[in-house]
Design a protein around this motif. Structure first.
Motif, mmCIF file in Angstrom:
data_model
loop_
_atom_site.group_PDB
_atom_site.id
_atom_site.type_symbol
_atom_site.label_atom_id
_atom_site.label_comp_id
_atom_site.label_asym_id
_atom_site.label_seq_id
_atom_site.Cartn_x
_atom_site.Cartn_y
_atom_site.Cartn_z
ATOM 1 N N ARG A 173 0.802 -1.131 0.025
ATOM 2 C CA ARG A 173 -0.158 0.033 0.073
ATOM 3 C C ARG A 173 0.986 1.314 0.049
ATOM 4 N NH1 ARG A 173 -5.166 -1.342 4.074
ATOM 5 N NH2 ARG A 173 -5.764 -3.394 2.914
ATOM 6 N N LEU A 174 1.800 1.031 0.701
ATOM 7 C CA LEU A 174 2.727 2.220 0.589
ATOM 8 C C LEU A 174 3.340 2.350 -0.731
ATOM 9 C CD1 LEU A 174 4.832 2.255 4.156
ATOM 10 C CD2 LEU A 174 3.398 4.055 3.300
ATOM 11 N N LEU A 175 3.774 1.412 -1.403
ATOM 12 C CA LEU A 175 4.271 1.768 -2.771
ATOM 13 C C LEU A 175 3.327 2.158 -3.742
ATOM 14 C CD1 LEU A 175 6.428 -1.928 -3.053
ATOM 15 C CD2 LEU A 175 7.481 0.561 -2.958
ATOM 16 N N ASP A 176 2.053 1.840 -3.615
ATOM 17 C CA ASP A 176 0.965 2.290 -4.463
ATOM 18 C C ASP A 176 0.716 3.860 -4.104
ATOM 19 O OD1 ASP A 176 0.318 -0.120 -5.464
ATOM 20 O OD2 ASP A 176 -1.365 -0.537 -3.920
ATOM 21 N N LEU A 177 1.070 4.243 -3.025
ATOM 22 C CA LEU A 177 0.804 5.662 -2.337
ATOM 23 C C LEU A 177 1.825 6.530 -3.303
ATOM 24 C CD1 LEU A 177 -0.767 7.682 -0.660
ATOM 25 C CD2 LEU A 177 1.181 6.981 1.122
ATOM 26 N N MET A 178 3.337 5.805 -3.067
ATOM 27 C CA MET A 178 4.250 6.506 -3.846
ATOM 28 C C MET A 178 4.520 6.374 -5.438
ATOM 29 S SD MET A 178 7.467 5.803 -1.055
ATOM 30 C CE MET A 178 7.112 3.856 -0.804
ATOM 31 N N GLY A 179 3.291 5.664 -6.084
ATOM 32 C CA GLY A 179 3.384 5.821 -7.563
ATOM 33 C C GLY A 179 3.823 4.608 -8.116
#
Length: 359
Positions: A343-349
């Motif tokens: 989810r953090l990776l998704d948030l960062m693009g």
């Protein structure tokens, strides 16, 4: 220190503490400060060089701008890693190597990495205390750096600091690790030549095999050669290395065949022979073997930068509230850490770890 060099460093220092609103952007300001420090350091201003190294250790915008300029000037110095278990006499050996290099008229820089507190991040920085005899020698620059919890025995800024010294004209950069023994094999990814220091009759040869240190060693030094058993320890290590496979196995790097030397660093005995071995390895590393080392170092540097930037983005202001909620969910076992990371990776693009499409 010349007036011009001092004024350049002072100008950069003043700019560190003041920024006029409406003028250059923060990035432009960092570039200006970096250029002022680089100009002074390349002209021989030791204070400017020290401030550059501080910026590098703190990973500031000034450091990044400076390294963008200095990195193309590097690549000429020999980077020598000095590693091994505590008590083997690494710092004393480094001091003896400095003396031998200075007798030959060769400028030398030292990055001495000290263990730091996992709580405060502070370090004793004792290696600099041991080498005070060279504090007035313009051909020697010693920089202590805290490991700041980095598990590989090196500060994460070590390679960048070595590049700064390289660009500043130092012929040899000695990198001494913190001495935790079994976690220091990554020094081989930073150095052109890796020296593993052992002490006689301490069982270190067995520990070295367990740690994989002998697999990364280009030169093995049995220090404290005036102690009983030193030459016996050297013989045992030599015999162990003789029994090692001569050909690389699938998926494994080609085995090294390091020289085994005996020194007494406290008196300097054996140090000229060590320096000669280092020079031989430097000459031999100019070919394909050296290419592999340089590629490994480049890979380590790129991944370190990527890791730092990903970490910074994850902790950015925009991500912080969501990251905090994810941490609480993982702590409460409501969410697994893999899903939280995705989810953090998704948030960062990112796309769940998949490579982002090229533009």
């Amino acid at each position: 220190m010349g007036d011009t060099q001092a004024s350049a460093a002072d100008h950069a220092s003043a700019e560190d503490h003041a920024s006029a609103p409406g003028e250059a952007s923060a990035e432009d300001s960092a570039v200006e400060r970096a250029n002022a420090l680089c100009d002074a350091a390349l002209a021989g201003d030791r204070r400017a060089l020290a401030r550059l190294l501080t910026a590098v250790e703190n990973r500031t915008a000034v450091a990044e701008a400076a390294l963008r300029r200095l990195y193309p000037m590097a690549g000429h110095a020999q980077l020598i890693g000095i590693t091994g278990p505590p008590g083997a006499g690494k710092s004393t050996l480094v001091a003896s190597l400095i003396a031998e290099l200075r007798r030959a008229g060769r400028p030398v820089a030292v990055v001495a990495v000290d263990p730091s507190s996992p709580i405060t991040g502070g370090a004793v920085l004792g290696d600099r205390v041991r080498m005070q005899a060279y504090s007035t020698d313009d051909g020697v620059f010693i920089r202590s750096m805290a490991s700041r919890g980095h598990s590989g025995g090196l500060s994460s800024a070590t390679a960048a600091a070595a590049a700064v010294f390289d660009a500043a004209g130092f012929d040899v950069v000695l990198i001494e690790t913190v001495g935790t023994g079994q976690s220091e094999v990554e020094v081989a990814a930073t150095a052109d030549t890796t020296v593993v220091v052992e002490a006689p009759e301490m069982g270190d040869e067995i520990q070295a095999i367990k740690a994989g240190l002998l697999e990364v060693a280009d030169i093995i030094v049995v220090n404290k050669g005036d102690r009983p058993g030193a030459h016996r320890t050297a013989g045992q290590l030599h015999a162990m290395l003789s029994d090692a496979p001569r050909e690389s196995r699938p998926g494994r790097p080609a085995p090294k065949h390091p020289e085994v030397l005996v020194t007494t660093a406290a008196t300097g005995e054996g140090v000229p022979e060590l320096l000669a071995a280092l020079d031989r390895h430097r000459s031999a590393a100019g070919g394909s073997v050296g290419d592999g080392t340089r590629l490994a170092r480049a890979e380590a540097q790129i991944w370190a930068v990527l890791s730092d930037r990903l970490h910074e983005r994850a902790r950015s202001f925009e991500a912080a509230p969501i990251a905090s909620a994810l941490l609480r969910s993982v702590a409460a076992h409501e969410l697994d850490p893999y899903a939280a990371a995705d989810r953090l990776l998704d948030l960062m693009g990112g796309t769940n770890g998949a490579p982002a499409p090229t533009k």
